[in-house]
Each structure stands twice: as structure tokens, then as C-alpha cells.
Design a protein around this motif. Sequence first.
Motif, PDB file in Angstrom:
ATOM      1  N   VAL A   1     -52.984  -2.986   0.273  1.00  0.00           N
ATOM      2  CA  VAL A   1     -52.914  -2.644  -1.146  1.00  0.00           C
ATOM      3  C   VAL A   1     -53.347  -3.837  -1.990  1.00  0.00           C
ATOM      4  CG1 VAL A   1     -51.388  -2.035  -3.064  1.00  0.00           C
ATOM      5  CG2 VAL A   1     -51.132  -0.890  -0.857  1.00  0.00           C
ATOM      6  N   ILE A   2     -54.274  -3.592  -2.918  1.00  0.00           N
ATOM      7  CA  ILE A   2     -54.672  -4.582  -3.906  1.00  0.00           C
ATOM      8  C   ILE A   2     -54.035  -4.179  -5.231  1.00  0.00           C
ATOM      9  CG2 ILE A   2     -56.588  -5.723  -5.080  1.00  0.00           C
ATOM     10  CD1 ILE A   2     -58.350  -4.952  -2.684  1.00  0.00           C
TER      11      ILE A   2
ATOM     12  N   ILE B   1     -55.911   0.747  -4.100  1.00  0.00           N
ATOM     13  CA  ILE B   1     -55.808   0.021  -5.371  1.00  0.00           C
ATOM     14  C   ILE B   1     -54.748   0.676  -6.249  1.00  0.00           C
ATOM     15  CG2 ILE B   1     -57.046  -0.784  -7.404  1.00  0.00           C
ATOM     16  CD1 ILE B   1     -58.137  -1.865  -4.758  1.00  0.00           C
ATOM     17  N   THR B   2     -53.879  -0.142  -6.843  1.00  0.00           N
ATOM     18  CA  THR B   2     -52.883   0.395  -7.766  1.00  0.00           C
ATOM     19  C   THR B   2     -52.424  -0.690  -8.734  1.00  0.00           C
ATOM     20  OG1 THR B   2     -50.776   1.597  -7.954  1.00  0.00           O
ATOM     21  CG2 THR B   2     -50.908  -0.107  -6.257  1.00  0.00           C
TER      22      THR B   2
ATOM     23  N   ASP C   1     -49.354   0.033 -10.029  1.00  0.00           N
ATOM     24  CA  ASP C   1     -47.945   0.436  -9.990  1.00  0.00           C
ATOM     25  C   ASP C   1     -47.221  -0.336  -8.893  1.00  0.00           C
ATOM     26  OD1 ASP C   1     -45.518   1.793  -9.379  1.00  0.00           O
ATOM     27  OD2 ASP C   1     -46.278   3.626 -10.301  1.00  0.00           O
ATOM     28  N   ILE C   2     -46.321  -1.216  -9.273  1.00  0.00           N
ATOM     29  CA  ILE C   2     -45.618  -2.067  -8.320  1.00  0.00           C
ATOM     30  C   ILE C   2     -44.760  -1.249  -7.358  1.00  0.00           C
ATOM     31  CG2 ILE C   2     -43.731  -2.470  -9.957  1.00  0.00           C
ATOM     32  CD1 ILE C   2     -45.026  -5.005  -7.406  1.00  0.00           C
ATOM     33  N   GLN C   3     -44.117  -0.191  -7.853  1.00  0.00           N
ATOM     34  CA  GLN C   3     -43.285   0.643  -6.986  1.00  0.00           C
ATOM     35  C   GLN C   3     -44.145   1.337  -5.931  1.00  0.00           C
ATOM     36  OE1 GLN C   3     -39.997   0.727  -7.136  1.00  0.00           O
ATOM     37  NE2 GLN C   3     -39.553  -0.161  -9.139  1.00  0.00           N
ATOM     38  N   GLU C   4     -45.308   1.822  -6.351  1.00  0.00           N
ATOM     39  CA  GLU C   4     -46.221   2.483  -5.427  1.00  0.00           C
ATOM     40  C   GLU C   4     -46.720   1.508  -4.375  1.00  0.00           C
ATOM     41  OE1 GLU C   4     -49.254   5.848  -6.297  1.00  0.00           O
ATOM     42  OE2 GLU C   4     -50.277   3.970  -6.810  1.00  0.00           O
ATOM     43  N   ALA C   5     -47.080   0.307  -4.805  1.00  0.00           N
ATOM     44  CA  ALA C   5     -47.582  -0.705  -3.875  1.00  0.00           C
ATOM     45  C   ALA C   5     -46.564  -1.012  -2.791  1.00  0.00           C
ATOM     46  CB  ALA C   5     -47.950  -1.974  -4.639  1.00  0.00           C
ATOM     47  N   PHE C   6     -45.317  -1.224  -3.188  1.00  0.00           N
ATOM     48  CA  PHE C   6     -44.303  -1.601  -2.213  1.00  0.00           C
ATOM     49  C   PHE C   6     -43.864  -0.423  -1.350  1.00  0.00           C
ATOM     50  CE2 PHE C   6     -44.296  -5.479  -4.451  1.00  0.00           C
ATOM     51  CZ  PHE C   6     -43.701  -6.419  -3.621  1.00  0.00           C
ATOM     52  N   ARG C   7     -44.082   0.771  -1.831  1.00  0.00           N
ATOM     53  CA  ARG C   7     -43.736   1.943  -1.024  1.00  0.00           C
ATOM     54  C   ARG C   7     -44.766   2.199   0.072  1.00  0.00           C
ATOM     55  NH1 ARG C   7     -43.349   8.172  -2.119  1.00  0.00           N
ATOM     56  NH2 ARG C   7     -41.726   8.654  -0.628  1.00  0.00           N
TER      57      ARG C   7
ATOM     58  N   ALA D   1     -52.176  -7.665  -1.699  1.00  0.00           N
ATOM     59  CA  ALA D   1     -52.856  -8.767  -2.373  1.00  0.00           C
ATOM     60  C   ALA D   1     -52.612  -8.596  -3.865  1.00  0.00           C
ATOM     61  CB  ALA D   1     -54.350  -8.751  -2.070  1.00  0.00           C
ATOM     62  N   VAL D   2     -51.997  -9.598  -4.492  1.00  0.00           N
ATOM     63  CA  VAL D   2     -51.712  -9.555  -5.924  1.00  0.00           C
ATOM     64  C   VAL D   2     -52.837 -10.277  -6.659  1.00  0.00           C
ATOM     65  CG1 VAL D   2     -50.065 -10.108  -7.746  1.00  0.00           C
ATOM     66  CG2 VAL D   2     -49.234  -9.578  -5.439  1.00  0.00           C
ATOM     67  N   MET D   3     -53.458  -9.596  -7.626  1.00  0.00           N
ATOM     68  CA  MET D   3     -54.562 -10.181  -8.384  1.00  0.00           C
ATOM     69  C   MET D   3     -54.160 -10.477  -9.828  1.00  0.00           C
ATOM     70  SD  MET D   3     -58.079  -8.294  -7.183  1.00  0.00           S
ATOM     71  CE  MET D   3     -59.075  -9.603  -7.930  1.00  0.00           C
ATOM     72  N   ARG D   4     -54.750 -11.546 -10.350  1.00  0.00           N
ATOM     73  CA  ARG D   4     -54.594 -11.894 -11.755  1.00  0.00           C
ATOM     74  C   ARG D   4     -55.875 -12.560 -12.232  1.00  0.00           C
ATOM     75  NH1 ARG D   4     -50.084 -16.132 -12.768  1.00  0.00           N
ATOM     76  NH2 ARG D   4     -51.631 -17.423 -11.705  1.00  0.00           N
ATOM     77  N   GLN D   5     -56.477 -12.009 -13.281  1.00  0.00           N
ATOM     78  CA  GLN D   5     -57.692 -12.571 -13.877  1.00  0.00           C
ATOM     79  C   GLN D   5     -58.768 -12.883 -12.831  1.00  0.00           C
ATOM     80  OE1 GLN D   5     -56.328 -15.916 -16.198  1.00  0.00           O
ATOM     81  NE2 GLN D   5     -55.396 -14.610 -17.754  1.00  0.00           N
TER      82      GLN D   5
END
Length: 349
Positions: free
Chosen positions: A65-66, A228-229, A231-237, A243-247
Motif C-alpha cells: 500500500v502506498i 493506493i489510498t 485512507d489510513i484505516q483502509e491502509a492498515f486494514r 509506504a508513507v509519502m509526503r511531498q
Amino acid sequence: MDNNSVKLSCRNLWKVYSTQSAPFGRDDAVFSGAREEVRGRLRQGGHIPAVMDANFSVHTGEIFVIMGLSGSGKSTLVRCLSRLIEPSAGEVLLDGEDLLAANPKRLIELRRKSMGMVFQHFGLLPHLTVLDNVAFPLRVQGQPLKERHQRAREMVELVGLAGREKAFPHELSGGQQQRVGIARSLAVGPGLWFLDEPFSALDPLIRRQMQDEFLRLQKKLHKTIVFITHDIQEAFRLADRIAVMRQGEIIQLGKPTDILRNPADEYVAKFVEDISLVRQVRAADLMSAARDDVSNAATVTPDATVEDLLAHLARGAKAFQVADRDHVQGSIDAKSVLAVLDRDRERRH
């Protein structure tokens, strides 16, 4: 998931937008050096880096999950992986083959036979029935009508829409339309499956049902998935790894429980603060070497959550044996379980 088999590998991948038609090539010297130096040079030249030096591998059978907020670069990244967007630099390897070196004919072949893609907008053809929508990729491949309809019926049944083969898209609910999109992407039997925010257009209840359906399909099909999401809840489910992306940057990569227990920075910690440790941390994450001297122990599976273990403690268990198919893999003491509960309380206050 097969940790020893890499299906997709992304190495030093950059996507840079520019007002110039061809500002640099894949091996341009502008991309050499540390990431911050490269970013500085690009911005000084008036270029906008949307994906910066992405590096990761996706294992066979893994749900990778990204995750990131809007504008983080996650959708740009997944489109670079399939070359729907041309990367500016780096490598993308599918089964060891460099996709960025593939000519147009080879790329079309790979997309038709080796990749499945599902996006937020279903993209169904309104004048075709469910069966013909699902069979459409096989029609493009030139398969005979009987064969493609047989395969399409199998996929329609797989996603739980048996009996709706003759329906048209406007006769289906949003969740049913998304199931048709999933069935269509699976019809070609792809080895790699890209899903870009596939459930975000659905209402919360249908979204949860589609997540359940997705997990059911994965248990049966064991696909290699890039999901790709935002939604944090969806990602962890759903995720095996995140992979957590920022900028445009991947700022943390790991198993969901690793990210929860050891966030890379305050941004990640804030992102995951509403995720419960007791519902995410599993027995496999806590167990140590198996012991023979464990008394008053409850036997649990590796997937049992800390929430499950706490219920056993409330019923009098003093420790745990972690076993899968009668094979003992490890042990957990009550202190380790309670420590997770204490940590969860601390991070919520």
C-alpha cells in the motif's frame, strides 16, 4: 506473500514536471547526488519534482500500500510504475525486465497480459452488459467469443455478481459497478495488479464491504498488488507493507505494526495516531522463541491481535503459545501484551 521473490522493483525513480518540453534524460547528471541536493537543483531550474528518488520492491503475493494525503505523489508514482506517466529517471523492473526500456509494442503487451488496473472511476462501457464489460480486455486480445465469455463468467462469479451478467452499468449500484471493474481487470489473469483509490468514491458501508471482498479475493488469488489510498484505516486494514509519502518522498516504509510502534517522525505519528495498537499488533509481532515451560498458556494463531490476547488474559490465561496448524512458532508472556496496552494509552493521551 513470498518474501524471497520480488515481482516489482522501483529504483531511484524520479518524476519531474517542467515547462520545458525535454529538460533532461533518464541518466541526466542533474539526478546525481543526495536527494536534497537534487531537489534543490531541480527547483532552482524551475522544475517541480512530483516523485523523488523512490526505492522499494514488491514481493510476489504481497499487498503493498502506498499511502499519503492528496498531493503527496502517490497516484503519480503508481502511474509511473505502469508508464501511464513517463518517469524522468530511475528504473522500474517487472520480473527483472526494465519497463522503462520497453518499446511501445512491448509495453502494450505487458499491460494487456501482465498488469491489471483498477481506478477510482469505474470506467465501464455503458452500452455493454456486465459480461461484455468483463470480457472486453479479452476481446482486445483477440480471443474467440466463447472463450472470453467463459472466462468472463468465471470472473463475474468470483466477485459475487453471478446472475447479473446481462445487466447494464446503469442498472447496478456503485459497489456492483466497482466489482465489475475488478472482474474486468482480473480477466486477463495479471501477475501484477494496480489499484488506485478503487473504493474512495463509495459510501462508507459499501466501502467496508468492498474491502472485505478485496481481502477474500486476495486469499483465493494471491495476487501481487500495489494499492493506493489516502485512507489510513483502509491502509492498515489491507496492507502487508505500507509506504508513507509526503511531498513526493517515501518517508517511511514497513509493516503496519512497525510503522505504528516506531513512526519515522512527527508527521507519521500524527497520521497514525487514531489507529489502535491493540487492534493492529499481532501475536506474530510479539512472540519470542518457543518455550516448553509455559504454564496456564492459551494457544493462539500468529494473526491473533493484542485485543484477542487481552480477552484470554481476562479469562485467566497467564501466557501464550503461538501455533499455526499445530506447529508451535513461539511464546508470549502477559507482560509483553500489557506493555502494548500501556503504549496505546500513552499515545492517545
